[in-house]
Design a protein around this motif. Sequence first.
Motif, mmCIF file in Angstrom:
data_model
loop_
_atom_site.group_PDB
_atom_site.id
_atom_site.type_symbol
_atom_site.label_atom_id
_atom_site.label_comp_id
_atom_site.label_asym_id
_atom_site.label_seq_id
_atom_site.Cartn_x
_atom_site.Cartn_y
_atom_site.Cartn_z
ATOM 1 N N GLY A 163 0.798 -1.224 0.000
ATOM 2 C CA GLY A 163 0.000 0.000 0.000
ATOM 3 C C GLY A 163 0.825 1.266 0.000
ATOM 4 N N ASP A 164 2.108 1.192 0.369
ATOM 5 C CA ASP A 164 2.969 2.375 0.344
ATOM 6 C C ASP A 164 3.205 2.804 -1.097
ATOM 7 O OD1 ASP A 164 3.170 2.282 3.076
ATOM 8 O OD2 ASP A 164 5.241 1.541 3.116
ATOM 9 N N ARG A 165 3.209 4.134 -1.312
ATOM 10 C CA ARG A 165 3.402 4.680 -2.652
ATOM 11 C C ARG A 165 4.771 5.313 -2.765
ATOM 12 N NH1 ARG A 165 -1.519 6.781 -0.846
ATOM 13 N NH2 ARG A 165 -3.242 5.482 -1.510
ATOM 14 N N VAL A 166 5.415 5.115 -3.920
ATOM 15 C CA VAL A 166 6.729 5.690 -4.177
ATOM 16 C C VAL A 166 6.794 6.163 -5.626
ATOM 17 C CG1 VAL A 166 7.935 4.247 -2.477
ATOM 18 C CG2 VAL A 166 7.737 3.463 -4.824
ATOM 19 N N GLN A 167 7.767 7.044 -5.891
ATOM 20 C CA GLN A 167 8.063 7.414 -7.267
ATOM 21 C C GLN A 167 9.425 6.852 -7.605
ATOM 22 O OE1 GLN A 167 8.322 11.601 -8.260
ATOM 23 N NE2 GLN A 167 8.959 11.154 -10.348
ATOM 24 N N PHE A 168 9.494 6.090 -8.697
ATOM 25 C CA PHE A 168 10.775 5.651 -9.222
ATOM 26 C C PHE A 168 11.128 6.659 -10.300
ATOM 27 C CE2 PHE A 168 9.687 0.967 -8.162
ATOM 28 C CZ PHE A 168 10.056 1.170 -6.841
ATOM 29 N N GLU A 169 12.180 7.425 -10.054
ATOM 30 C CA GLU A 169 12.530 8.519 -10.954
ATOM 31 C C GLU A 169 12.632 8.050 -12.392
ATOM 32 O OE1 GLU A 169 15.296 11.616 -9.896
ATOM 33 O OE2 GLU A 169 15.476 10.672 -7.932
ATOM 34 N N ARG A 170 12.104 8.866 -13.287
ATOM 35 C CA ARG A 170 12.128 8.643 -14.734
ATOM 36 C C ARG A 170 11.288 7.459 -15.191
ATOM 37 N NH1 ARG A 170 17.918 10.324 -16.989
ATOM 38 N NH2 ARG A 170 18.309 12.033 -15.569
ATOM 39 N N VAL A 171 10.541 6.846 -14.279
ATOM 40 C CA VAL A 171 9.731 5.687 -14.649
ATOM 41 C C VAL A 171 8.260 5.944 -14.367
ATOM 42 C CG1 VAL A 171 9.357 3.209 -14.332
ATOM 43 C CG2 VAL A 171 11.662 4.148 -14.156
ATOM 44 N N GLY A 172 7.941 6.373 -13.144
ATOM 45 C CA GLY A 172 6.548 6.632 -12.802
ATOM 46 C C GLY A 172 6.288 6.456 -11.326
ATOM 47 N N PHE A 173 5.009 6.385 -10.997
ATOM 48 C CA PHE A 173 4.569 6.225 -9.622
ATOM 49 C C PHE A 173 4.135 4.786 -9.412
ATOM 50 C CE2 PHE A 173 4.183 10.653 -10.685
ATOM 51 C CZ PHE A 173 4.743 11.276 -9.568
ATOM 52 N N PHE A 174 4.478 4.236 -8.252
ATOM 53 C CA PHE A 174 4.251 2.824 -7.973
ATOM 54 C C PHE A 174 3.646 2.648 -6.598
ATOM 55 C CE2 PHE A 174 7.313 2.950 -11.276
ATOM 56 C CZ PHE A 174 7.217 1.757 -11.966
ATOM 57 N N VAL A 175 3.006 1.494 -6.396
ATOM 58 C CA VAL A 175 2.495 1.121 -5.087
ATOM 59 C C VAL A 175 3.051 -0.264 -4.754
ATOM 60 C CG1 VAL A 175 0.349 0.118 -5.985
ATOM 61 C CG2 VAL A 175 0.429 0.963 -3.635
ATOM 62 N N CYS A 176 3.413 -0.446 -3.488
ATOM 63 C CA CYS A 176 3.922 -1.738 -3.039
ATOM 64 C C CYS A 176 2.749 -2.720 -2.976
ATOM 65 C CB CYS A 176 4.581 -1.578 -1.666
ATOM 66 S SG CYS A 176 5.425 -3.048 -1.086
ATOM 67 N N ASP A 177 2.890 -3.838 -3.646
ATOM 68 C CA ASP A 177 1.814 -4.812 -3.807
ATOM 69 C C ASP A 177 1.690 -5.731 -2.584
ATOM 70 O OD1 ASP A 177 0.782 -7.611 -4.940
ATOM 71 O OD2 ASP A 177 0.118 -6.017 -6.295
ATOM 72 N N PRO A 178 0.467 -6.179 -2.270
ATOM 73 C CA PRO A 178 0.290 -7.155 -1.188
ATOM 74 C C PRO A 178 1.030 -8.474 -1.433
ATOM 75 C CG PRO A 178 -1.819 -6.179 -1.763
ATOM 76 C CD PRO A 178 -0.807 -5.699 -2.781
ATOM 77 N N ASP A 179 1.440 -8.747 -2.686
ATOM 78 C CA ASP A 179 2.222 -9.949 -2.979
ATOM 79 C C ASP A 179 3.649 -9.859 -2.434
ATOM 80 O OD1 ASP A 179 0.080 -11.024 -4.330
ATOM 81 O OD2 ASP A 179 0.851 -10.566 -6.330
ATOM 82 N N SER A 180 4.046 -8.676 -1.950
ATOM 83 C CA SER A 180 5.401 -8.496 -1.429
ATOM 84 C C SER A 180 5.621 -9.391 -0.213
ATOM 85 C CB SER A 180 5.637 -7.041 -1.035
ATOM 86 O OG SER A 180 5.632 -6.220 -2.172
ATOM 87 N N ARG A 181 6.809 -9.947 -0.141
ATOM 88 C CA ARG A 181 7.171 -10.844 0.963
ATOM 89 C C ARG A 181 8.424 -10.330 1.657
ATOM 90 N NH1 ARG A 181 2.639 -12.043 0.440
ATOM 91 N NH2 ARG A 181 1.837 -13.756 -0.799
ATOM 92 N N GLY A 182 8.344 -9.180 2.291
ATOM 93 C CA GLY A 182 9.488 -8.622 3.003
ATOM 94 C C GLY A 182 10.509 -8.016 2.067
#
Length: 152
Positions: free
Chosen positions: A109-128
């Motif tokens: 659910g955390d949102r970040v910007q990866f420079e020169r690529v776009g805006f992203f959200v951390c997916d619930p599929d993440s495992r640490g």
Amino acid sequence: DKEVGLKHAGYFIRCTDVVVGPDGEPVELRARVDMQSSARAKKEQPKGVLQWVPEDGKVQLAEVRLYDHLFTAENVGAEPDWLACFNPKSLEVEHGALAEPCVRECSPGDRVQFERVGFFVCDPDSRGPAGLVFNRTITLKEAKSKAGALKS
């Protein structure tokens, strides 16, 4: 034989050698840093700027999902064969992307910007930290067009 800048470093560099692996793909760039260029870098724009992640702090992401428009036509309902309008590149998945150390702290659910690529959200599929998955929510091109629309 041109100098480029290093993002957030304040110096110009010049590539002196490209090391390729057995498959012919570049695996390492060797460069010379102009340590006298920091004053010049404040006044001059380099021909290009390289985004980089330090070797000792890099985070390898498990997966980056690059979502794009689902359809190739703006008005799918007006198309005679709407099934032909599916965008085959509406989802591209990249493995092994590198990110800065701060993403280790991301939770679903955390949102970040990866420079020169776009805006992203951390997916619930993440495992640490070793299994981070990010979904692109908006490209930078879309962000600029929406910002322009808001100003009008």
